[in-house]
Design a protein around this motif. Sequence first.
Motif, PDB file in Angstrom:
ATOM      1  N   GLN A 241       3.499  -1.683  -6.474  1.00 43.32           N
ATOM      2  CA  GLN A 241       4.063  -1.867  -4.780  1.00 43.32           C
ATOM      3  C   GLN A 241       3.033  -0.912  -4.214  1.00 43.32           C
ATOM      4  O   GLN A 241       2.729  -1.075  -2.957  1.00 43.32           O
ATOM      5  CB  GLN A 241       5.634  -1.258  -4.872  1.00 43.32           C
ATOM      6  N   LYS A 242       2.624   0.553  -4.724  1.00 44.29           N
ATOM      7  CA  LYS A 242       1.744   1.285  -4.054  1.00 44.29           C
ATOM      8  C   LYS A 242       0.821   0.626  -3.746  1.00 44.29           C
ATOM      9  O   LYS A 242       0.080   0.654  -2.745  1.00 44.29           O
ATOM     10  CB  LYS A 242       1.586   2.478  -5.238  1.00 44.29           C
ATOM     11  N   PHE A 244       0.039  -2.549  -3.420  1.00 43.84           N
ATOM     12  CA  PHE A 244       0.380  -3.545  -2.264  1.00 43.84           C
ATOM     13  C   PHE A 244       0.585  -2.860  -0.900  1.00 43.84           C
ATOM     14  O   PHE A 244      -0.003  -3.386   0.298  1.00 43.84           O
ATOM     15  CB  PHE A 244       1.527  -4.427  -2.374  1.00 43.84           C
ATOM     16  N   LEU A 245       1.245  -1.751  -0.712  1.00 41.39           N
ATOM     17  CA  LEU A 245       1.200  -1.043   0.483  1.00 41.39           C
ATOM     18  C   LEU A 245      -0.019  -0.472   1.031  1.00 41.39           C
ATOM     19  O   LEU A 245      -0.411  -0.511   2.126  1.00 41.39           O
ATOM     20  CB  LEU A 245       2.193   0.323   0.404  1.00 41.39           C
ATOM     21  N   ILE A 246      -0.732   0.133   0.163  1.00 42.26           N
ATOM     22  CA  ILE A 246      -2.004   0.445   0.609  1.00 42.26           C
ATOM     23  C   ILE A 246      -2.954  -0.748   1.130  1.00 42.26           C
ATOM     24  O   ILE A 246      -3.754  -0.513   1.921  1.00 42.26           O
ATOM     25  CB  ILE A 246      -2.922   1.263  -0.636  1.00 42.26           C
ATOM     26  N   HIS A 248      -1.888  -3.660   2.269  1.00 44.94           N
ATOM     27  CA  HIS A 248      -1.486  -4.331   3.697  1.00 44.94           C
ATOM     28  C   HIS A 248      -0.811  -3.475   4.713  1.00 44.94           C
ATOM     29  O   HIS A 248      -0.922  -4.127   5.732  1.00 44.94           O
ATOM     30  CB  HIS A 248      -0.458  -5.108   2.985  1.00 44.94           C
ATOM     31  N   TYR A 249      -0.625  -2.357   4.624  1.00 44.42           N
ATOM     32  CA  TYR A 249       0.102  -1.438   5.383  1.00 44.42           C
ATOM     33  C   TYR A 249      -0.758  -0.347   5.603  1.00 44.42           C
ATOM     34  O   TYR A 249      -0.028   0.793   5.915  1.00 44.42           O
ATOM     35  CB  TYR A 249       1.382  -1.338   5.209  1.00 44.42           C
ATOM     36  N   GLN A 250      -2.242  -0.429   6.111  1.00 45.85           N
ATOM     37  CA  GLN A 250      -2.840   0.829   6.393  1.00 45.85           C
ATOM     38  C   GLN A 250      -3.948   0.516   7.254  1.00 45.85           C
ATOM     39  O   GLN A 250      -4.792   0.479   6.751  1.00 45.85           O
ATOM     40  CB  GLN A 250      -3.358   1.649   4.997  1.00 45.85           C
ATOM     41  N   ASP A 251      -3.393  -0.143   8.298  1.00 45.32           N
ATOM     42  CA  ASP A 251      -4.556  -0.477   9.551  1.00 45.32           C
ATOM     43  C   ASP A 251      -5.142   0.534   9.846  1.00 45.32           C
ATOM     44  O   ASP A 251      -4.701   1.589  10.413  1.00 45.32           O
ATOM     45  CB  ASP A 251      -3.755  -1.388  10.361  1.00 45.32           C
TER      46      ASP A 251
ATOM     47  N   HIS B  10      10.117   3.766  -4.352  1.00 44.93           N
ATOM     48  CA  HIS B  10       9.571   2.319  -4.305  1.00 44.93           C
ATOM     49  C   HIS B  10      10.596   1.549  -4.820  1.00 44.93           C
ATOM     50  O   HIS B  10      11.601   1.661  -5.803  1.00 44.93           O
ATOM     51  CB  HIS B  10       8.564   2.480  -5.573  1.00 44.93           C
ATOM     52  N   PHE B  32       2.331   1.556   9.083  1.00 43.53           N
ATOM     53  CA  PHE B  32       1.691   2.733   8.090  1.00 43.53           C
ATOM     54  C   PHE B  32       2.364   2.913   7.071  1.00 43.53           C
ATOM     55  O   PHE B  32       3.368   3.838   7.302  1.00 43.53           O
ATOM     56  CB  PHE B  32       0.760   3.511   8.983  1.00 43.53           C
TER      57      PHE B  32
END
Lengths: 263, 153
Positions: A241-242, A244-246, A248-251, B10, B32
Amino acid sequence: MDNYRNVENGFRRYKAHISIAGTTQFHIRNPYVIAWWSAAFPGFGHLLLSKYLRGLSLFIWEVIVNSNAKINLAMVHSFCGNIEAAKEVLEPRWMLMYIPVYLFGIWDSYRTSVDMNKVYLLAEKEGAPFNSFAIGAMEINYLDKRQPAMSVIWSLFMPGLGQLHIHRLLTAFFALTWTILFIYFSKLLLSVHYLFLGQITESTAVLDIQWLLFMPSMWGFAAYDSYINTVENNKLFNNEQKEFLINHYQDRSFHVKKGKVEV
Amino acid sequence: MVQIFSTFEHSTNLELALTVLEKNGIHKENIFAVPLTNRKTERRLFDSIHNADGISLISTGAALGTAFAVVGASVGFKLAWGPIFCGLIGTSVGFILGVCIDLFYYKVIKKQQRLLRGKNSEVILLIECEEEQADTVEDILWHHYAFGTARIV
């Protein structure tokens, strides 16, 4: 259907794989602990390493040779101090066959876990993508978090249930099947029945020692295997998940606002 | 525009929150996520679903518990209490002994810091949205088990 297909085979090592049959992963293990489980019961060390074919071969070998050589029976006699009875009961046609394979199981699982720890470090560093979702006609498996304590509790009720809890189907099937055989042939439940009636002498007399002595290792292994794998599956979930977040969710255009917290 | 800060652990709920936010018109570029590396503290007996270092204190306990169960059950054939009770006693003694050995090893010989107790904030989530949307966004975050939220105006 999987969410990742390794068509190009462009990576050297992969740290995990989620399939219909279970979640398989590399993680750091203590080689001495793995070696100990191989000593408790040949095959258990390899099963902990997810090396099912080796593990099952050794396990079946152990049941056949131990049953014929009467190792368990001789062990009970020895622990009780009846050395003569132990000598009597051991079957020389089978006994010597036991030693080399028993030692091989311990040595090989130790060596393999040292190796696999190194592979894990390399795979972790390489960070190759891996399949984390599988759905098919027969089963569904995906990364998820489970309660480690529940795995232990179910394993103690019946070895194999803890593995079903975390979708480790091969170990679950194998543990369930063999537990049925061991419990049935050892007449363990009959003995428990007598205990409830308060008849301790009958309870002891009814037990088949040779079959009974397979059970302690079975219980210990089932609880330990399901526990550590629940923990490791949870850690794998977090790491995936870490990532994935990095991804997809760090524009880049996101700017943190300088302002005041509204109370 | 306002920004809403929140923390999560998580979990699948976190991804559900992200999906619901996007469904409510928050663009991906305005979300973010910062996964954290968590501080470590003392080793615990059992790992929980919220955190796990994987080297809890049950490895030696399980190993010794099994070994003592075999010996206990064997000797039990000679003793008055019989193999089942003696096996169970052996298991408990072995398990407790194993845990004590590990405790001694990790607390006295090799003092090491491990993961924090209880639930940890593992991810910081920042969301940028219009002022009118802020209440909805906060509702969504709370609904999906955010540990805390703050609104920056």
